[in-house]
Design a protein around this motif. Structure first.
Motif, PDB file in Angstrom:
ATOM      1  N   ASN A 252       0.841  -1.192   0.000  1.00 40.30           N
ATOM      2  CA  ASN A 252       0.000   0.000   0.000  1.00 40.30           C
ATOM      3  C   ASN A 252       0.880   1.248   0.000  1.00 40.30           C
ATOM      4  OD1 ASN A 252      -1.603   2.256   1.128  1.00 40.30           O
ATOM      5  ND2 ASN A 252      -3.186   0.710   1.344  1.00 40.30           N
ATOM      6  N   PRO A 253       0.610   2.240  -0.843  1.00 44.16           N
ATOM      7  CA  PRO A 253       1.430   3.453  -0.866  1.00 44.16           C
ATOM      8  C   PRO A 253       1.489   4.163   0.480  1.00 44.16           C
ATOM      9  CG  PRO A 253       0.012   3.369  -2.799  1.00 44.16           C
ATOM     10  CD  PRO A 253      -0.429   2.258  -1.894  1.00 44.16           C
ATOM     11  N   VAL A 254       0.419   4.082   1.279  1.00 39.63           N
ATOM     12  CA  VAL A 254       0.418   4.728   2.595  1.00 39.63           C
ATOM     13  C   VAL A 254       1.404   4.021   3.525  1.00 39.63           C
ATOM     14  CG1 VAL A 254      -0.999   5.335   4.591  1.00 39.63           C
ATOM     15  CG2 VAL A 254      -1.956   5.493   2.283  1.00 39.63           C
ATOM     16  N   GLU A 255       1.446   2.706   3.470  1.00 41.44           N
ATOM     17  CA  GLU A 255       2.434   1.973   4.270  1.00 41.44           C
ATOM     18  C   GLU A 255       3.853   2.319   3.832  1.00 41.44           C
ATOM     19  OE1 GLU A 255       4.036  -2.586   5.139  1.00 41.44           O
ATOM     20  OE2 GLU A 255       2.427  -2.232   3.688  1.00 41.44           O
ATOM     21  N   PHE A 256       4.059   2.421   2.526  1.00 39.87           N
ATOM     22  CA  PHE A 256       5.377   2.766   1.995  1.00 39.87           C
ATOM     23  C   PHE A 256       5.814   4.136   2.511  1.00 39.87           C
ATOM     24  CE2 PHE A 256       7.913   3.956  -2.016  1.00 39.87           C
ATOM     25  CZ  PHE A 256       9.058   3.345  -1.540  1.00 39.87           C
ATOM     26  N   ALA A 257       4.907   5.095   2.515  1.00 36.90           N
ATOM     27  CA  ALA A 257       5.235   6.427   3.023  1.00 36.90           C
ATOM     28  C   ALA A 257       5.540   6.381   4.512  1.00 36.90           C
ATOM     29  CB  ALA A 257       4.082   7.385   2.743  1.00 36.90           C
ATOM     30  N   ALA A 258       4.792   5.604   5.278  1.00 33.90           N
ATOM     31  CA  ALA A 258       5.017   5.507   6.720  1.00 33.90           C
ATOM     32  C   ALA A 258       6.384   4.899   7.019  1.00 33.90           C
ATOM     33  CB  ALA A 258       3.910   4.682   7.370  1.00 33.90           C
ATOM     34  N   LEU A 259       6.758   3.873   6.284  1.00 36.96           N
ATOM     35  CA  LEU A 259       8.069   3.250   6.489  1.00 36.96           C
ATOM     36  C   LEU A 259       9.189   4.241   6.194  1.00 36.96           C
ATOM     37  CD1 LEU A 259       7.383  -0.236   4.854  1.00 36.96           C
ATOM     38  CD2 LEU A 259       7.774   0.208   7.283  1.00 36.96           C
ATOM     39  N   ARG A 260       9.067   4.998   5.123  1.00 34.68           N
ATOM     40  CA  ARG A 260      10.097   5.980   4.779  1.00 34.68           C
ATOM     41  C   ARG A 260      10.156   7.098   5.810  1.00 34.68           C
ATOM     42  NH1 ARG A 260       7.705   7.079  -0.980  1.00 34.68           N
ATOM     43  NH2 ARG A 260       9.215   8.776  -1.092  1.00 34.68           N
ATOM     44  N   ALA A 261       8.995   7.562   6.265  1.00 38.47           N
ATOM     45  CA  ALA A 261       8.976   8.625   7.275  1.00 38.47           C
ATOM     46  C   ALA A 261       9.613   8.154   8.573  1.00 38.47           C
ATOM     47  CB  ALA A 261       7.540   9.087   7.516  1.00 38.47           C
ATOM     48  N   ASN A 262       9.398   6.900   8.947  1.00 39.65           N
ATOM     49  CA  ASN A 262      10.010   6.374  10.168  1.00 39.65           C
ATOM     50  C   ASN A 262      11.532   6.368  10.077  1.00 39.65           C
ATOM     51  OD1 ASN A 262       7.900   5.820  12.000  1.00 39.65           O
ATOM     52  ND2 ASN A 262       7.331   3.978  10.876  1.00 39.65           N
ATOM     53  N   VAL A 263      12.058   5.966   8.920  1.00 41.87           N
ATOM     54  CA  VAL A 263      13.510   5.958   8.755  1.00 41.87           C
ATOM     55  C   VAL A 263      14.056   7.384   8.818  1.00 41.87           C
ATOM     56  CG1 VAL A 263      15.421   5.347   7.230  1.00 41.87           C
ATOM     57  CG2 VAL A 263      13.441   3.825   7.419  1.00 41.87           C
TER      58      VAL A 263
ATOM     59  N   ASP B 152      -3.192   6.048   7.662  1.00 42.16           N
ATOM     60  CA  ASP B 152      -3.527   4.965   8.572  1.00 42.16           C
ATOM     61  C   ASP B 152      -2.818   5.218   9.904  1.00 42.16           C
ATOM     62  OD1 ASP B 152      -0.879   4.414   8.051  1.00 42.16           O
ATOM     63  OD2 ASP B 152      -1.236   2.510   7.028  1.00 42.16           O
ATOM     64  N   ASN B 153      -2.958   4.295  10.846  1.00 40.24           N
ATOM     65  CA  ASN B 153      -2.379   4.512  12.172  1.00 40.24           C
ATOM     66  C   ASN B 153      -0.861   4.652  12.111  1.00 40.24           C
ATOM     67  OD1 ASN B 153      -4.919   4.395  13.261  1.00 40.24           O
ATOM     68  ND2 ASN B 153      -4.717   2.338  14.099  1.00 40.24           N
ATOM     69  N   ALA B 154      -0.213   3.848  11.264  1.00 45.49           N
ATOM     70  CA  ALA B 154       1.244   3.884  11.190  1.00 45.49           C
ATOM     71  C   ALA B 154       1.734   5.226  10.647  1.00 45.49           C
ATOM     72  CB  ALA B 154       1.755   2.739  10.311  1.00 45.49           C
ATOM     73  N   LEU B 155       1.106   5.734   9.589  1.00 44.61           N
ATOM     74  CA  LEU B 155       1.521   7.021   9.048  1.00 44.61           C
ATOM     75  C   LEU B 155       1.180   8.152  10.014  1.00 44.61           C
ATOM     76  CD1 LEU B 155       2.794   8.618   6.799  1.00 44.61           C
ATOM     77  CD2 LEU B 155       0.598   8.669   5.612  1.00 44.61           C
ATOM     78  N   THR B 156       0.061   8.038  10.716  1.00 43.02           N
ATOM     79  CA  THR B 156      -0.286   9.051  11.714  1.00 43.02           C
ATOM     80  C   THR B 156       0.786   9.125  12.797  1.00 43.02           C
ATOM     81  OG1 THR B 156      -2.661   8.754  11.324  1.00 43.02           O
ATOM     82  CG2 THR B 156      -2.007   9.770  13.404  1.00 43.02           C
ATOM     83  N   ASP B 157       1.224   7.973  13.289  1.00 45.75           N
ATOM     84  CA  ASP B 157       2.261   7.959  14.329  1.00 45.75           C
ATOM     85  C   ASP B 157       3.580   8.532  13.804  1.00 45.75           C
ATOM     86  OD1 ASP B 157       0.451   6.822  16.056  1.00 45.75           O
ATOM     87  OD2 ASP B 157       1.182   4.766  15.779  1.00 45.75           O
TER      88      ASP B 157
ATOM     89  N   ARG C 244      -7.679  16.040  14.229  1.00 48.49           N
ATOM     90  CA  ARG C 244      -9.112  16.349  14.145  1.00 48.49           C
ATOM     91  C   ARG C 244      -9.878  15.361  13.268  1.00 48.49           C
ATOM     92  NH1 ARG C 244     -11.188  20.303  17.452  1.00 48.49           N
ATOM     93  NH2 ARG C 244     -12.454  21.233  15.812  1.00 48.49           N
ATOM     94  N   LEU C 245      -9.208  14.811  12.251  1.00 52.04           N
ATOM     95  CA  LEU C 245      -9.913  13.967  11.294  1.00 52.04           C
ATOM     96  C   LEU C 245      -9.637  12.487  11.475  1.00 52.04           C
ATOM     97  CD1 LEU C 245      -9.335  16.035   8.040  1.00 52.04           C
ATOM     98  CD2 LEU C 245     -11.351  16.040   9.487  1.00 52.04           C
ATOM     99  N   SER C 246      -8.559  12.170  12.182  1.00 45.91           N
ATOM    100  CA  SER C 246      -8.128  10.781  12.229  1.00 45.91           C
ATOM    101  C   SER C 246      -9.135   9.904  12.942  1.00 45.91           C
ATOM    102  CB  SER C 246      -6.765  10.680  12.935  1.00 45.91           C
ATOM    103  OG  SER C 246      -6.393   9.336  13.094  1.00 45.91           O
ATOM    104  N   GLY C 247      -9.251   8.680  12.438  1.00 48.75           N
ATOM    105  CA  GLY C 247     -10.112   7.700  13.081  1.00 48.75           C
ATOM    106  C   GLY C 247      -9.332   6.739  13.955  1.00 48.75           C
ATOM    107  N   THR C 248      -8.134   7.136  14.394  1.00 51.91           N
ATOM    108  CA  THR C 248      -7.308   6.264  15.200  1.00 51.91           C
ATOM    109  C   THR C 248      -7.985   5.959  16.538  1.00 51.91           C
ATOM    110  OG1 THR C 248      -5.128   6.013  16.217  1.00 51.91           O
ATOM    111  CG2 THR C 248      -6.065   8.202  16.215  1.00 51.91           C
TER     112      THR C 248
END
Length: 615
Positions: free
Chosen positions: A185-196, A219-224, A244-248
């Motif tokens: 998923n592109p959102v997961e890919f972005a979250a992994l890169r942001a974490n690094v 998603d939750n991972a990208l939000t974190d 304000r918008l997150s459904g976490t």
């Protein structure tokens, strides 16, 4: 309704035209052009005996000349079209007082799901901030790669890199505008890169990666990961769209405090103040964190309030309280600053709200690790030099840097540069980044040749390979300066002479030929040692470059298929650590060789030269 509004507007306009025409000048049109024939007297219409069909029925047109009123749509709960709303779910007044605005919006179905209009929402096909035309890596580099491989690489890269140039390369790869790997998923890919990027101290780049995706898709991972980036940059309000918008399903104290702050900046200052007061009474979080949150939220709108920050009893910093303190301009006690770790130095070096002298104290680490460039370091100390009232080490360094550029003689300029380094025995590599351009302006003379090891190392921190190559005629053959230039100089087929390599090994006084191993691995990776000579030197120094691992096979295979992005990420995975003592010559050889094979020869040469200087 639209027809009625149009007809009403037309009637108003017609009335206004008639009123104006009474005082208007005589028409300039020929006779008859603006004098319509008189209309016949209207015949009275018969009174209808039953209700006419509504104009909403397309089979029955509206009577000409008579404005029509479109009936309001009938929804659930109106008349007999649907059930009445269930009023039993409405909370009591006591419950309303204790509910947050977000909870009320959720209850009443008013909470928005998107903060961007449909026409402005962005595609997830490519995510990143550096297009190929801007220096980014090819967009489709990872599109056909297995998701499991890319995921393993990014999850395994969770700390700083030993190499400054390796850090710069990995940041470029992670920030590139890339398509997600196949099956990810592109959102997961972005979250992994942001974490690094967060783990490297590149919070601004991590924030930009998250912001390149619409908040509604997080998603939750990208939000974190995004929240870590916002805290790392002290951009607390920047996190509010997600909050304000997150459904976490997060319900921790940090999240609750963020919700209150974001409510204050959304115009709900009173509600936010009550929530933070209640959290303070109930001790839902450390007192210092809540006081800082009250100060931050109190700056919104008309909700300004005096909040006294009490540091007494606070024994350590955390990213949250450090970010809030910096954001509100609250000075952190010096004892806490002195005990702060590397995370805070990386963040504070680029924090624009901090005083220049405070940023300078953290800038050496940021430059040493690759977060700050030589240009950025010069800009920082130039501002310090022209700003009145700054004293201490930062002001002295700024003055010395100026002397390094404009002192009358080369000897005087080098003396100023050497003082900035802290001496030539163990110079500070971060300060070498600061002096890179000044060192490149030094005259190439025999008098300075004895200090050329450090001069060349400083020049190459800014990638000034041709300026370094100018010293080749003055440096001693087989010296550390010679080895750096042999690795860094541009051009192919730059085979080093056997005599010079022999001289370097003969003069190597490091433990177990450590310096010679890094030199041989670097030159071998660049293809600058004849194979026969390499075999002899490997045997002489007991260097093993042939042993393979799963990582070495992966980066070699990525180089074989000419995949720059995959090579860069695997190189970053292999360069993790706090110091060059953790880098093995075998890892260095595979990294330099793979980068050189895929066309990243400039990065390969700079990493090789850095390894020789610092390894």
């Amino acid at each position: 309704m639209k027809k009625w509004l149009w007809a009403g507007s037309a009637a108003i306009a017609l009335g206004a035209s008639l009123a104006i025409a009474q005082d208007a000048p005589e028409s300039l049109l020929p006779p008859g052009f603006d004098d319509p024939a008189p209309a016949p007297s209207p015949t009275p219409a018969p009174r209808p005996t039953q209700a006419p069909a509504t104009p909403a029925d397309p089979a029955v047109p509206a009577a000409p000349g008579i404005p029509t009123v479109q009936p309001l749509p009938v929804g659930p709960g109106d008349g007999e079209q649907g059930p009445a709303p269930d009023l039993s779910r409405l909370p009591s007044l006591e419950e309303l007082e204790s509910m947050s605005t977000d909870e009320l919006d959720e209850l009443l179905g008013l909470k928005p799901k998107f903060d961007i209009p449909p026409a402005a929402r962005r595609s997830l096909e490519r995510v990143g901030i550096l297009a190929p035309s801007e220096g980014g890596l090819p967009t489709g580099s990872l599109a056909s790669q297995p998701a499991s491989l890319v995921r393993a690489i990014l999850q395994g890269t969770d700390g700083p890199l030993v190499s400054r140039w390796g850090h710069i390369l990995l940041r470029r790869a992670l920030a590139s505008r890339l398509a997600a790997p196949e099956g990810m998923n592109p959102v997961e890919f972005a979250a992994l890169r942001a974490n690094v990027l967060n783990s490297m101290g590149e919070h601004a780049a991590a924030r930009a990666i998250a912001q390149d995706i619409d908040t509604s898709n997080w998603d939750n991972a990208l939000t974190d990961a995004a929240l870590d980036a916002y805290v790392g940059t002290a951009d607390i309000v920047g996190a509010c769209p997600a909050v304000r918008l997150s459904g976490t399903d997060r319900d921790d104290a940090f999240w609750s405090i963020l919700q209150s702050i974001c409510a204050a900046y959304a115009g709900e200052e009173s509600q936010a103040g009550r929530q933070l007061d209640r959290a303070l009474r109930r001790e839902e979080a450390p007192r210092i964190d809540l006081l800082l949150a009250q100060r931050y939220a109190g700056a919104a709108g008309r909700g300004r309030r005096a909040v006294e920050i009490e540091w007494e009893g606070v024994e350590e910093l955390n990213p949250w309280r450090a970010a809030l303190a910096n954001a509100v301009g609250e000075e952190i006690p010096q004892g806490l600053r002195d005990d702060a770790g590397a995370y805070y130095e990386r963040s504070w070096a680029t924090a624009p709200m901090l005083p220049l002298a405070e940023r300078a104290r953290s800038a050496d680490r940021a430059a040493r690790e690759g977060i700050l460039s030589a240009d950025a370091m010069v800009d920082l100390y130039s501002q310090i030099y022209v700003t009145e009232g700054i004293e201490g080490d930062a002001a002295l360094t700024a003055s010395l840097l100026r002397d390094g550029y404009v002192a009358e003689t080369g000897a005087d300029r080098f003396a100023a540069i050497e003082t900035i380094w802290g001496g030539t025995d163990e110079p500070d590599y971060g300060r070498m980044v600061l002096t890179a351009y000044a060192a490149a302006r030094l005259p190439v003379t025999d008098a300075l040749a004895s200090s050329s090891d450090n001069i060349i190392a400083s020049i190459l921190t800014a990638g000034l390979d041709r300026d370094a190559e100018n010293w080749l005629r003055a440096v001693p053959q087989g010296s550390l300066a010679w080895a750096q230039i042999a690795a860094a100089r541009p051009g192919d087929n730059r085979i080093a002479s056997r005599e010079d390599i022999d001289a370097f090994i003969d003069d190597d006084d490091s433990s177990d030929y450590r310096k010679s191993h890094m030199m041989l691995a670097s030159l071998a990776g660049l293809g600058r040692i004849a194979q026969g000579d390499l075999n002899d030197f490997v045997g002489r120094t007991e260097l093993n470059l042939s042993r393979e691992s799963r990582w070495s096979r992966a980066i070699t295979r990525a180089a074989e298929v000419d995949n720059r992005a995959l090579v860069a990420m695997l190189a970053g995975l292999g360069m993790q650590g706090e110091s060059w003592s953790q880098m093995t010559p075998r890892h260095l050889y595979h990294i330099v060789s793979a980068l050189n094979r895929v066309g990243l020869d400039a990065e390969a040469r700079m990493i090789a030269a850095e390894a020789i200087a610092r390894g």
